[in-house]
Design a protein around this motif. Structure first.
Motif, PDB file in Angstrom:
ATOM      1  N   ILE A   1       2.273   8.207   2.609  1.00 56.24           N
ATOM      2  CA  ILE A   1       2.220   7.328   3.776  1.00 56.24           C
ATOM      3  C   ILE A   1       3.087   6.114   3.469  1.00 56.24           C
ATOM      4  O   ILE A   1       2.857   5.407   2.475  1.00 56.24           O
ATOM      5  CB  ILE A   1       0.779   6.865   4.071  1.00 56.24           C
ATOM      6  N   LEU A   2       4.090   5.880   4.305  1.00 56.71           N
ATOM      7  CA  LEU A   2       4.949   4.705   4.159  1.00 56.71           C
ATOM      8  C   LEU A   2       4.298   3.534   4.887  1.00 56.71           C
ATOM      9  O   LEU A   2       3.849   3.681   6.026  1.00 56.71           O
ATOM     10  CB  LEU A   2       6.333   4.991   4.722  1.00 56.71           C
ATOM     11  N   THR A   3       4.242   2.376   4.216  1.00 59.10           N
ATOM     12  CA  THR A   3       3.591   1.201   4.787  1.00 59.10           C
ATOM     13  C   THR A   3       4.523  -0.007   4.768  1.00 59.10           C
ATOM     14  O   THR A   3       5.449  -0.070   3.960  1.00 59.10           O
ATOM     15  CB  THR A   3       2.324   0.819   3.993  1.00 59.10           C
ATOM     16  N   THR A   4       4.254  -0.949   5.659  1.00 58.10           N
ATOM     17  CA  THR A   4       4.840  -2.278   5.517  1.00 58.10           C
ATOM     18  C   THR A   4       3.816  -3.102   4.767  1.00 58.10           C
ATOM     19  O   THR A   4       2.626  -2.772   4.740  1.00 58.10           O
ATOM     20  CB  THR A   4       5.163  -2.925   6.874  1.00 58.10           C
ATOM     21  N   SER A   5       4.271  -4.183   4.161  1.00 57.33           N
ATOM     22  CA  SER A   5       3.391  -4.959   3.302  1.00 57.33           C
ATOM     23  C   SER A   5       3.610  -6.448   3.500  1.00 57.33           C
ATOM     24  O   SER A   5       4.698  -6.891   3.877  1.00 57.33           O
ATOM     25  CB  SER A   5       3.667  -4.626   1.836  1.00 57.33           C
ATOM     26  N   HIS A   6       2.560  -7.199   3.193  1.00 56.43           N
ATOM     27  CA  HIS A   6       2.689  -8.647   3.105  1.00 56.43           C
ATOM     28  C   HIS A   6       3.438  -8.955   1.808  1.00 56.43           C
ATOM     29  O   HIS A   6       3.459  -8.124   0.891  1.00 56.43           O
ATOM     30  CB  HIS A   6       1.304  -9.291   3.075  1.00 56.43           C
ATOM     31  N   PRO A   7       4.040 -10.134   1.703  1.00 56.05           N
ATOM     32  CA  PRO A   7       4.698 -10.479   0.426  1.00 56.05           C
ATOM     33  C   PRO A   7       3.704 -10.391  -0.736  1.00 56.05           C
ATOM     34  O   PRO A   7       2.495 -10.586  -0.553  1.00 56.05           O
ATOM     35  CB  PRO A   7       5.151 -11.923   0.648  1.00 56.05           C
ATOM     36  N   GLN A   8       4.227 -10.111  -1.914  1.00 60.79           N
ATOM     37  CA  GLN A   8       3.369 -10.022  -3.095  1.00 60.79           C
ATOM     38  C   GLN A   8       2.640 -11.342  -3.312  1.00 60.79           C
ATOM     39  O   GLN A   8       3.187 -12.413  -3.059  1.00 60.79           O
ATOM     40  CB  GLN A   8       4.203  -9.713  -4.342  1.00 60.79           C
ATOM     41  N   ASP A   9       1.387 -11.239  -3.813  1.00 59.90           N
ATOM     42  CA  ASP A   9       0.634 -12.452  -4.111  1.00 59.90           C
ATOM     43  C   ASP A   9       1.071 -12.996  -5.477  1.00 59.90           C
ATOM     44  O   ASP A   9       1.957 -12.445  -6.127  1.00 59.90           O
ATOM     45  CB  ASP A   9      -0.874 -12.198  -4.032  1.00 59.90           C
TER      46      ASP A   9
END
Length: 106
Positions: free
Chosen positions: A60-68
């Motif tokens: 499953i390809l996802t978009t992500s929030h910037p790394q913490d």
């Protein structure tokens, strides 16, 4: 439309009764259909994650929030399910594979 269901901290999401590995679109930018995750390390999650990519041949390809601050990713949205092939860890400690067909779009 039915969407995958993930859990915080899990590298998988459930879709249609199956747990599939989730991968971040960030690691495809400029190299699609290739995937090159430079975050491979000694965490125990990598073993089952790589096995699932190899055995299931799908992700499953996802978009992500910037790394913490700790370098962790948090999913923003699910894009779709793709076939994947040639899953491997390189000598440079990168998880690499190639995306194939789009199997389902969310």
């Amino acid at each position: 439309m039915k969407k995958p269901k993930g859990r915080a901290g899990s590298w998988f999401a459930e879709w249609d009764g199956e747990n599939l590995p989730c991968v971040h679109k960030f690691w495809t930018e400029g190299i699609w259909p290739e995937y090159a995750d430079k975050g491979f390390d000694d965490r125990p999650e990598w073993g089952p994650f790589i096995e699932a990519l190899q055995e299931k041949g799908r992700a499953i390809l996802t978009t992500s929030h910037p790394q913490d601050a700790d370098g962790n990713w948090r999913r923003k949205s699910y894009i779709g399910i793709w076939s994947v092939s040639d899953v491997r860890v390189t000598d440079n400690k990168e998880l690499r594979f190639t995306f194939g067909d789009l199997l389902h779009r969310f």
